[in-house]
Design a protein around this motif. Structure first.
Motif: not given
Length: 81
Positions: A14-15, A17-24, A36-46
């Motif tokens: 959301a900040l 626009a980099a791709p995100t990855r799904r983590e538990p 059940r999962h959260v999204l973590v940005c691969t660039s800014c770690a949001t």
């Protein structure tokens, strides 16, 4: 014919626009955490929330039969301190 994987279906950050990855989600199941999962940005770690997917079938959510008055009264008495 290409099929879409889970990583391609994830929304971008959301900040930045980099791709995100799904983590538990480490807090899943405690208090009001329903994700059940959260999204973590691969660039800014949001960290953001992944969409909630209700994978419970409709039949499992319905009660098999309605509880009678006698059963409900017994439950109320058991709940008393």
């Amino acid at each position: 014919m290409a099929t879409e994987t889970d990583d391609e279906a994830l929304p971008p950050c959301a900040l930045c626009a980099a791709p995100t990855r799904r983590e538990p989600n480490p807090f899943y199941g405690t208090a009001l955490s329903v994700h059940r999962h959260v999204l973590v940005c691969t660039s800014c770690a949001t960290v953001g929330f992944a969409p909630v997917v209700d994978d419970t079938p409709e039949e499992a959510r319905c009660r098999p039969r309605r509880a009678g008055l006698r059963a409900r009264m017994a439950g109320w008495y058991r709940a008393l301190p």
